[in-house]
Design an enzyme around this catalytic site. Sequence first.
Site, PDB file in Angstrom:
ATOM      1  N   TRP A  60       0.849  -1.199   0.000  1.00 49.80           N
ATOM      2  CA  TRP A  60       0.000   0.000   0.000  1.00 49.80           C
ATOM      3  C   TRP A  60       0.890   1.257   0.000  1.00 49.80           C
ATOM      4  CZ3 TRP A  60      -4.036   1.326   4.442  1.00 49.80           C
ATOM      5  CH2 TRP A  60      -4.724   2.490   4.085  1.00 49.80           C
TER       6      TRP A  60
ATOM      7  N   ARG B 173       8.345  -0.037   2.479  1.00 47.45           N
ATOM      8  CA  ARG B 173       8.605   0.746   1.264  1.00 47.45           C
ATOM      9  C   ARG B 173      10.075   1.104   1.107  1.00 47.45           C
ATOM     10  NH1 ARG B 173       5.556   6.334   2.967  1.00 47.45           N
ATOM     11  NH2 ARG B 173       5.605   5.992   5.215  1.00 47.45           N
TER      12      ARG B 173
ATOM     13  N   TYR C 272      -4.158   1.433  -4.468  1.00 48.25           N
ATOM     14  CA  TYR C 272      -2.922   1.891  -3.817  1.00 48.25           C
ATOM     15  C   TYR C 272      -2.149   2.803  -4.791  1.00 48.25           C
ATOM     16  CZ  TYR C 272      -3.830  -1.906  -0.458  1.00 48.25           C
ATOM     17  OH  TYR C 272      -4.400  -2.756   0.474  1.00 48.25           O
TER      18      TYR C 272
ATOM     19  N   ASP D 284       1.326  -8.520  -2.038  1.00 44.92           N
ATOM     20  CA  ASP D 284      -0.077  -8.083  -2.024  1.00 44.92           C
ATOM     21  C   ASP D 284      -0.153  -6.616  -2.458  1.00 44.92           C
ATOM     22  OD1 ASP D 284      -2.987  -8.444  -1.070  1.00 44.92           O
ATOM     23  OD2 ASP D 284      -2.352  -6.645   0.015  1.00 44.92           O
TER      24      ASP D 284
ATOM     25  N   TYR E 130      -3.804  -8.285   7.340  1.00 44.69           N
ATOM     26  CA  TYR E 130      -3.271  -6.962   6.982  1.00 44.69           C
ATOM     27  C   TYR E 130      -3.022  -6.106   8.221  1.00 44.69           C
ATOM     28  CZ  TYR E 130      -7.871  -4.276   6.716  1.00 44.69           C
ATOM     29  OH  TYR E 130      -9.051  -3.622   6.942  1.00 44.69           O
ATOM     30  N   GLY E 131      -2.027  -5.192   8.068  1.00 45.88           N
ATOM     31  CA  GLY E 131      -1.652  -4.327   9.191  1.00 45.88           C
ATOM     32  C   GLY E 131      -1.012  -5.078  10.348  1.00 45.88           C
TER      33      GLY E 131
HETATM   34  P1  NAP Z   1       1.769  -2.585   8.642  1.00 44.91           P
HETATM   35  O1  NAP Z   1       2.449  -3.636   7.868  1.00 44.91           O
HETATM   36  O2  NAP Z   1       1.105  -2.964   9.900  1.00 44.91           O
HETATM   37  O3  NAP Z   1       2.779  -1.446   8.988  1.00 44.91           O
HETATM   38  C1  NAP Z   1       3.494  -0.724   8.029  1.00 44.91           C
HETATM   39  C2  NAP Z   1       4.269   0.286   8.815  1.00 44.91           C
HETATM   40  O4  NAP Z   1       5.345  -0.377   9.483  1.00 44.91           O
HETATM   41  C3  NAP Z   1       4.852   1.440   8.056  1.00 44.91           C
HETATM   42  O5  NAP Z   1       4.471   2.580   8.776  1.00 44.91           O
HETATM   43  C4  NAP Z   1       6.347   1.253   8.145  1.00 44.91           C
HETATM   44  O6  NAP Z   1       7.034   2.453   8.433  1.00 44.91           O
HETATM   45  C5  NAP Z   1       6.498   0.373   9.363  1.00 44.91           C
HETATM   46  N1  NAP Z   1       7.636  -0.545   9.208  1.00 44.91           N
HETATM   47  C6  NAP Z   1       7.715  -1.639   8.425  1.00 44.91           C
HETATM   48  N2  NAP Z   1       8.935  -2.223   8.573  1.00 44.91           N
HETATM   49  C7  NAP Z   1       9.609  -1.459   9.458  1.00 44.91           C
HETATM   50  C8  NAP Z   1      10.901  -1.528  10.011  1.00 44.91           C
HETATM   51  N3  NAP Z   1      11.757  -2.509   9.695  1.00 44.91           N
HETATM   52  N4  NAP Z   1      11.269  -0.576  10.905  1.00 44.91           N
HETATM   53  C9  NAP Z   1      10.419   0.421  11.250  1.00 44.91           C
HETATM   54  N5  NAP Z   1       9.174   0.546  10.754  1.00 44.91           N
HETATM   55  C10 NAP Z   1       8.773  -0.395   9.867  1.00 44.91           C
HETATM   56  O7  NAP Z   1       0.655  -1.780   7.847  1.00 44.91           O
HETATM   57  P2  NAP Z   1       0.033  -1.664   6.435  1.00 44.91           P
HETATM   58  O8  NAP Z   1       1.038  -1.293   5.379  1.00 44.91           O
HETATM   59  O9  NAP Z   1      -1.140  -0.823   6.664  1.00 44.91           O
HETATM   60  O10 NAP Z   1      -0.491  -3.113   6.112  1.00 44.91           O
HETATM   61  C11 NAP Z   1       0.282  -4.049   5.419  1.00 44.91           C
HETATM   62  C12 NAP Z   1      -0.343  -4.383   4.086  1.00 44.91           C
HETATM   63  O11 NAP Z   1      -1.648  -4.933   4.276  1.00 44.91           O
HETATM   64  C13 NAP Z   1      -0.574  -3.206   3.137  1.00 44.91           C
HETATM   65  O12 NAP Z   1       0.611  -2.760   2.527  1.00 44.91           O
HETATM   66  C14 NAP Z   1      -1.564  -3.816   2.199  1.00 44.91           C
HETATM   67  O13 NAP Z   1      -0.925  -4.688   1.270  1.00 44.91           O
HETATM   68  C15 NAP Z   1      -2.465  -4.594   3.144  1.00 44.91           C
HETATM   69  N6  NAP Z   1      -3.654  -3.831   3.618  1.00 44.91           N
HETATM   70  C16 NAP Z   1      -4.882  -4.235   3.192  1.00 44.91           C
HETATM   71  C17 NAP Z   1      -6.035  -3.570   3.580  1.00 44.91           C
HETATM   72  C18 NAP Z   1      -7.376  -4.064   3.094  1.00 44.91           C
HETATM   73  O14 NAP Z   1      -8.401  -3.372   3.263  1.00 44.91           O
HETATM   74  N7  NAP Z   1      -7.444  -5.225   2.508  1.00 44.91           N
HETATM   75  C19 NAP Z   1      -5.954  -2.468   4.454  1.00 44.91           C
HETATM   76  C20 NAP Z   1      -4.698  -2.090   4.908  1.00 44.91           C
HETATM   77  C21 NAP Z   1      -3.564  -2.788   4.505  1.00 44.91           C
HETATM   78  P3  NAP Z   1       7.169   3.728   7.441  1.00 44.91           P
HETATM   79  O15 NAP Z   1       5.898   4.496   7.588  1.00 44.91           O
HETATM   80  O16 NAP Z   1       8.365   4.445   7.993  1.00 44.91           O
HETATM   81  O17 NAP Z   1       7.374   3.197   6.060  1.00 44.91           O
END
Ligand code: NAP
Length: 326
Positions: free
Chosen positions: A23, A280, A59, A54, A203-204
């Site tokens: 995302w 990212r 996005y 994913d 997710y998340g």
């Molecule tokens: P997440 O994976 O819970 O968290 C991403 C966050 O973690 C970002 O803010 C990133 O920081 C941080 N992060 C990741 N690796 C890190 C590291 N090594 N050190 C420090 N910070 C780190 O949240 P998400 O991106 O919301 O969810 C994951 C995926 O789920 C999405 O990309 C998407 O593919 C999917 N998704 C689906 C839905 C749906 O409705 N189906 C909704 C939400 C998400 P930065 O901000 O600094 O980059």
Amino acid sequence: MSQNELSIPGISTPASRVALGTWAIGGWMWGGPDDDNAIRTIHRALDEGINLIDTAPVYGFGHSEEVIGRALDGRRDKVILATKVGLNWKDEKPFRDSTPGRIRQEIEDSLRRLKTDYIDIYQVHWPDDKTPIAETAETLAALVKEGKVRALGVSNYSVEQMETFRAHAPLAVVQPPYNLFERGIEKDILPYMEKHKLIGLAYGPLCRGLLAGKMTSQTVFPKDDLRSADPKFQAPRFEQYLAAVDKLRAIADKHGKSLMVLAIRWVLDQGPLIALWGARKPEQITGVSDVFGWNLTAEDKAEIDRILKETIPDPVGPEFMAPPNR
Ligand code: NAP
């Protein structure tokens, strides 16, 4: 198949239980895109043994899919590609649309942007109350028959909506929100997945970075960053969630792991789940192997629940993200 993988019906290669969520790579709601870093992140993920990516058309309004298409040039067959369908947008404002016409348009757009002739996992992004689920499911089942899609999934669906979907099309994957702080699926969706042998893409799993353990009460988010609208990141809740993060760190330390690795391990220990690690920048996606080869004990889980109960009196879910109907 190793314990680090799960088999998804319809997909010939087992999927790694840590997958890349893209995302943020699209830029929208994450402060803008950075394609060089995004492409290096995707390559790093593959080098770390991740084989599932994913994404979704919404996005970055096509941008995340386009960047993935570029990054996978020549490597498409090494990856299980999961994308979504069922959101449309106008002036960068998404709304739900799972009509057969929209699905037929979206599949062609996604195939073009991803530079491929098939999608491994095609998921309805959000339920569309204005379109009968039967129509959506039957259109998607036709895409499987036509060879454009290998397996079907739904995201943000209730159990009742999944029941209806499954009466009209084979369902393999569910994509719900799930992390240490957002536990809503435990009461019905997780048991339903287990009963019907559905694989969950959680997710998340890092709760939008909270569980990466690097935020402080001084952390400020840009206006176009979704955390500016997320109630968890506003006073007084932000302090409570940060206090929980601090206490959870002791359990991670006991296992010699980072908090982030603990958060992902916890998700994987809860059921037939794959964690969508959102990243990212390439340096974010290191240490994936740390997630494997160990488990949380029943005592660890009980201690985690005690910490959460004690520090977060009024937990809140990810409902703020839900896009509007047409
Ligand atoms: P997440 O994976 O819970 O968290 C991403 C966050 O973690 C970002 O803010 C990133 O920081 C941080 N992060 C990741 N690796 C890190 C590291 N090594 N050190 C420090 N910070 C780190 O949240 P998400 O991106 O919301 O969810 C994951 C995926 O789920 C999405 O990309 C998407 O593919 C999917 N998704 C689906 C839905 C749906 O409705 N189906 C909704 C939400 C998400 P930065 O901000 O600094 O980059």
